[in-house]
Enzyme design. Structure first.
Site, mmCIF file in Angstrom:
data_model
loop_
_atom_site.group_PDB
_atom_site.id
_atom_site.type_symbol
_atom_site.label_atom_id
_atom_site.label_comp_id
_atom_site.label_asym_id
_atom_site.label_seq_id
_atom_site.Cartn_x
_atom_site.Cartn_y
_atom_site.Cartn_z
ATOM 1 N N ARG A 100 0.893 -1.217 0.138
ATOM 2 C CA ARG A 100 0.043 -0.071 -0.127
ATOM 3 C C ARG A 100 0.760 1.194 0.040
ATOM 4 O O ARG A 100 0.378 2.165 -0.722
ATOM 5 C CB ARG A 100 -1.118 -0.056 1.251
ATOM 6 C CG ARG A 100 -1.878 1.170 1.225
ATOM 7 C CD ARG A 100 -2.892 0.798 2.553
ATOM 8 N NE ARG A 100 -3.778 2.009 2.520
ATOM 9 C CZ ARG A 100 -3.753 2.695 3.966
ATOM 10 N NH1 ARG A 100 -2.998 2.125 4.920
ATOM 11 N NH2 ARG A 100 -4.317 3.809 4.036
ATOM 12 N N HIS A 104 0.689 4.171 -2.775
ATOM 13 C CA HIS A 104 0.133 5.464 -2.638
ATOM 14 C C HIS A 104 1.276 6.402 -2.877
ATOM 15 O O HIS A 104 0.602 7.648 -3.195
ATOM 16 C CB HIS A 104 -0.282 5.383 -1.249
ATOM 17 C CG HIS A 104 -1.832 4.794 -0.909
ATOM 18 N ND1 HIS A 104 -2.695 5.540 0.061
ATOM 19 C CD2 HIS A 104 -2.378 3.564 -1.545
ATOM 20 C CE1 HIS A 104 -3.811 4.645 -0.023
ATOM 21 N NE2 HIS A 104 -3.564 3.877 -0.830
ATOM 22 N N HIS A 233 -5.409 -7.034 -3.488
ATOM 23 C CA HIS A 233 -6.250 -7.184 -2.287
ATOM 24 C C HIS A 233 -6.279 -8.675 -1.799
ATOM 25 O O HIS A 233 -6.918 -8.751 -1.006
ATOM 26 C CB HIS A 233 -7.506 -6.661 -2.572
ATOM 27 C CG HIS A 233 -7.805 -5.324 -2.500
ATOM 28 N ND1 HIS A 233 -9.149 -4.484 -3.193
ATOM 29 C CD2 HIS A 233 -7.109 -4.265 -2.066
ATOM 30 C CE1 HIS A 233 -8.807 -3.180 -3.037
ATOM 31 N NE2 HIS A 233 -7.717 -2.963 -2.339
ATOM 32 N N TRP A 265 -9.759 -9.653 2.513
ATOM 33 C CA TRP A 265 -10.609 -10.172 1.167
ATOM 34 C C TRP A 265 -10.277 -11.456 1.104
ATOM 35 O O TRP A 265 -11.132 -12.231 0.377
ATOM 36 C CB TRP A 265 -10.069 -9.268 0.039
ATOM 37 C CG TRP A 265 -10.240 -7.741 0.052
ATOM 38 C CD1 TRP A 265 -11.273 -7.266 -0.764
ATOM 39 C CD2 TRP A 265 -9.479 -6.593 0.419
ATOM 40 N NE1 TRP A 265 -11.226 -5.931 -0.636
ATOM 41 C CE2 TRP A 265 -10.196 -5.630 0.145
ATOM 42 C CE3 TRP A 265 -8.479 -6.649 1.544
ATOM 43 C CZ2 TRP A 265 -9.986 -4.126 0.537
ATOM 44 C CZ3 TRP A 265 -8.150 -5.437 2.102
ATOM 45 C CH2 TRP A 265 -8.711 -4.251 1.461
ATOM 46 N N ASP A 294 -14.573 -3.693 -5.638
ATOM 47 C CA ASP A 294 -14.278 -5.110 -5.904
ATOM 48 C C ASP A 294 -15.430 -5.812 -6.964
ATOM 49 O O ASP A 294 -15.012 -6.417 -7.689
ATOM 50 C CB ASP A 294 -14.060 -5.941 -4.651
ATOM 51 C CG ASP A 294 -12.902 -5.420 -3.718
ATOM 52 O OD1 ASP A 294 -11.874 -4.804 -4.295
ATOM 53 O OD2 ASP A 294 -13.270 -5.141 -2.604
#
Length: 365
Positions: A100, A104, A233, A265, A294
């Site tokens: 992540r 980002h 994910h 997930w 999703d």
């Protein structure tokens, strides 16, 4: 060219400098050709016999029949940093947040803005507190806290490279594909170079498929890239106190590893595979998270072609994911050298035991 005072203030605003020496080091390496020269001279084994020649903003160390170019990041330090990141992943189970973090930092890129660093992308600007406080970056302070000792140890590695190195290494160590990465990203030098808030995707927009296209098309990516990247994910959890999405805990997350809680997930949320696509398609377990963005992957006709393919064929997913991850990590970045540098081979010595995610991320014995 930024003044020494401006550069020092910029460095001081980065997260958690470990000491006054950290601030000084960042000041020396962040802005000017002369500071690049100092860095190059420090790292050269022939320092007492060399002189420096400047050419087009790059530093060269020269001796008779010998020339070494200084890049944005030191290749040897990058390799060593990668090994330290592997050890960090083994001990902290922080694969998802490292992915992540890299995403980002890179995901602010706008292909319609030509100037660097205004165009965003992987330039290390997420190391500045002003960007770290953007709503979409909630919780990423923990990733920077984990990486800061590695940054302090390897001062010849830029934040931009460190974030992308950590992200790619996390994917690979969790069982995912080898990412065809290159390095040499130049860092943004001050908080004034951080992008405005609002460039990152939202989990629950009114029109999920269109929102994904708006964000990822802005970065020069396409439908295949969107679906492949969404497959990451398969790692991690959503925590409602950070994102507003997910359950406080499930049978898959109540015991950690790491801090317990959140909703994942997938059942084995530290293992990189294609179960994300299979689980969304089958809708078999209410304890597994499905965000509006999703669900859109199987509702939108164009996205669905790739989502169905990846649910059925993990090898195809790995191939497309590796390409999309590398593309995302390069978008908007400024490389020195312009073609980037690759990490071929690993440091000498036995490799650490391979991390087996399934031992830690499932609720099974």
């Amino acid at each position: 060219m930024a003044s020494f005072t401006t550069t020092t203030a910029a460095a001081a605003s980065r997260l958690l400098p470990s000491s006054s020496s950290s601030i000084s080091r960042l000041s020396l390496s962040s802005s000017s050709s002369s500071s690049s020269s100092l860095k190059c001279l420090r790292s050269s084994p022939l320092v007492s016999h060399l002189f420096l020649r400047q050419r087009g903003g790059s530093a060269y160390v020269t001796k008779t029949r010998f020339s070494t170019k200084c890049y944005a990041s030191d290749p040897a330090q990058l390799k060593n940093a990668r090994e330290d990141i592997k050890e960090l992943l083994q001990s902290k189970f922080c694969h998802p947040i490292m992915v992540r973090l890299g995403w980002h930092d890179a995901g602010t890129y706008n292909k319609d803005i030509k100037e660097w660093p205004q165009r965003g992308g992987a330039n290390g600007s997420l190391s500045f507190d002003v960007e770290l406080k953007h709503g979409a970056n909630a919780g990423l302070v923990n990733a920077l806290k984990l990486l800061q000792p590695i940054k302090d140890k390897y001062s010849g590695v830029t934040y931009a490279d460190l974030f992308q190195l950590a992200s790619a290494t996390a994917i690979e160590e969790a069982g995912g594909p080898t990412i065809p990465m290159k390095y040499g990203r130049v860092d943004a030098t001050g908080p004034e170079q951080c992008p405005e808030e609002g460039r990152l995707p939202d989990a629950g927009p009114p029109s999920p498929a269109q929102h994904l296209r708006d964000v990822f098309y802005r970065m020069g990516l396409d439908d295949k890239d969107i679906v492949a990247l969404s497959g990451a994910h398969t790692l991690g959890r959503s925590r409602p106190e950070r994102s507003g999405w997910g359950k406080p805990e499930t049978k898959y997350t109540k015991d950690g590893p790491g801090a317990p809680g959140g909703q994942s997930w997938t059942a084995e949320w530290l293992k990189f595979d294609n179960s994300y696509f299979k689980d969304i398609k089958e809708k078999r377990d209410a304890d597994l998270l499905v965000l509006p963005t999703d669900a859109a992957l199987f509702e939108d006709p164009s996205f669905k072609v790739y989502a169905e393919k990846y649910a059925a064929d993990q090898e195809a997913f790995f191939k497309d994911y590796a390409e999309a991850h590398a593309k995302l990590s390069n978008q908007g970045a400024k490389f020195d050298p312009a073609e980037g540098i690759t990490l071929n081979g690993t440091p000498a010595g036995a490799a650490p035991e391979k991390f087996v995610a399934a031992k830690y991320s499932s609720n099974k014995d």
